[in-house]
Design a protein around this motif. Sequence first.
Motif, mmCIF file in Angstrom:
data_model
loop_
_atom_site.group_PDB
_atom_site.id
_atom_site.type_symbol
_atom_site.label_atom_id
_atom_site.label_comp_id
_atom_site.label_asym_id
_atom_site.label_seq_id
_atom_site.Cartn_x
_atom_site.Cartn_y
_atom_site.Cartn_z
ATOM 1 N N GLU A 13 0.491 3.565 -3.120
ATOM 2 C CA GLU A 13 -0.384 4.716 -2.903
ATOM 3 C C GLU A 13 0.210 5.810 -2.018
ATOM 4 O OE1 GLU A 13 -3.964 2.874 -1.409
ATOM 5 O OE2 GLU A 13 -4.618 2.290 -3.421
ATOM 6 N N THR A 61 -6.394 1.159 -1.056
ATOM 7 C CA THR A 61 -7.742 1.719 -1.083
ATOM 8 C C THR A 61 -8.347 1.591 -2.475
ATOM 9 O OG1 THR A 61 -6.794 3.866 -1.492
ATOM 10 C CG2 THR A 61 -7.351 3.351 0.781
ATOM 11 N N MET A 62 -7.512 1.495 -3.505
ATOM 12 C CA MET A 62 -8.011 1.459 -4.883
ATOM 13 C C MET A 62 -8.027 0.057 -5.452
ATOM 14 S SD MET A 62 -8.553 4.670 -5.512
ATOM 15 C CE MET A 62 -8.498 5.011 -7.271
ATOM 16 N N GLN A 63 -8.064 -0.951 -4.590
ATOM 17 C CA GLN A 63 -7.860 -2.303 -5.123
ATOM 18 C C GLN A 63 -8.913 -2.756 -6.130
ATOM 19 O OE1 GLN A 63 -8.397 -5.723 -2.544
ATOM 20 N NE2 GLN A 63 -8.374 -4.327 -0.835
ATOM 21 N N ALA A 68 0.837 -1.211 0.000
ATOM 22 C CA ALA A 68 0.000 0.000 0.000
ATOM 23 C C ALA A 68 0.869 1.258 0.000
ATOM 24 C CB ALA A 68 -0.928 -0.012 1.209
ATOM 25 N N LYS A 126 -4.613 -3.712 1.916
ATOM 26 C CA LYS A 126 -4.540 -2.343 2.443
ATOM 27 C C LYS A 126 -4.573 -1.276 1.346
ATOM 28 C CE LYS A 126 -2.866 -3.278 6.971
ATOM 29 N NZ LYS A 126 -1.814 -3.215 7.975
#
Length: 250
Positions: free
Chosen positions: A211, A242-244, A207, A240
């Motif tokens: 990100e 957020t845009m997965q 993550a 973890k």
Amino acid sequence: MRLLIVEDYDELSVRAAEMVAEAIAWKPNIVLGLATGGTPGGCYRELVRMHRERGLSFAKVATFNLDEYLRLPPSHVQSYRYYMDENLFNLVDVKRENIHFLDGLTMDPERTCREYENAIKASGGIDFQLLGIGSNGHIAFNEPSSSFQSRTRVISLSEQTRNDNARFFHSLDEVPRQALTMGIATILEARVILLLASGVGKAEAVAKSVEGSVTEMVPASILRTHINCTMLVDRDAAVKLTMQSLSSQG
Ligand code: GLP
């Protein structure tokens, strides 16, 4: 950078091996940069299977491994050279003279590192670099705070890395305190980079790398600036992000 999220470790290993095999098909005399650790083991198993069952040949391939523990002989079961012999080199048709490794027993580490850089250049440069990621975001043994300009050199291992790698040794005390590693600038010169990450233990590092800010405190974050880098991660390593849901489109 491209982010690919796959279901689990098995799928990750198969996909990674397919990408390596495609690269070899495209350029049989490819220069491969290779990684060790638990993560690439499944990829190497698949490549060995492809060699046996599909005739995938390493006969013209040259290899450069990323790193080696300082003062471990190649015969030591936890040396990276031993790992590569056991998991790949002894099981495929790669020529011994085309295998390049940092010598953990060197009496002159600076010279060894300089010569390694020269050997990479003389080979025409690394075409395809396989990478893992440490739980603190390290790549090869470039620990947090390593300069993005760093070249092959001696590095002191962080306590987190020594703790993480202690599972391969009898005790923490046995884990070497120093290693030889390709530098970050050396790695970034590879034409294609494929980073593998599996399991929740890597979720935070993934993550931050994908990100968070591009910072020397998270060495893998610099890969976002590379023109042809893929991060191949499994669901657990992606938890973890957020845009997965967007990035899983590939
Ligand atoms: C070691 C290696 C790295 C590797 C990392 C993660 O520190 N020097 O190249 O990426 O471990 O290893 P694992 O795949 O076992 O989690």
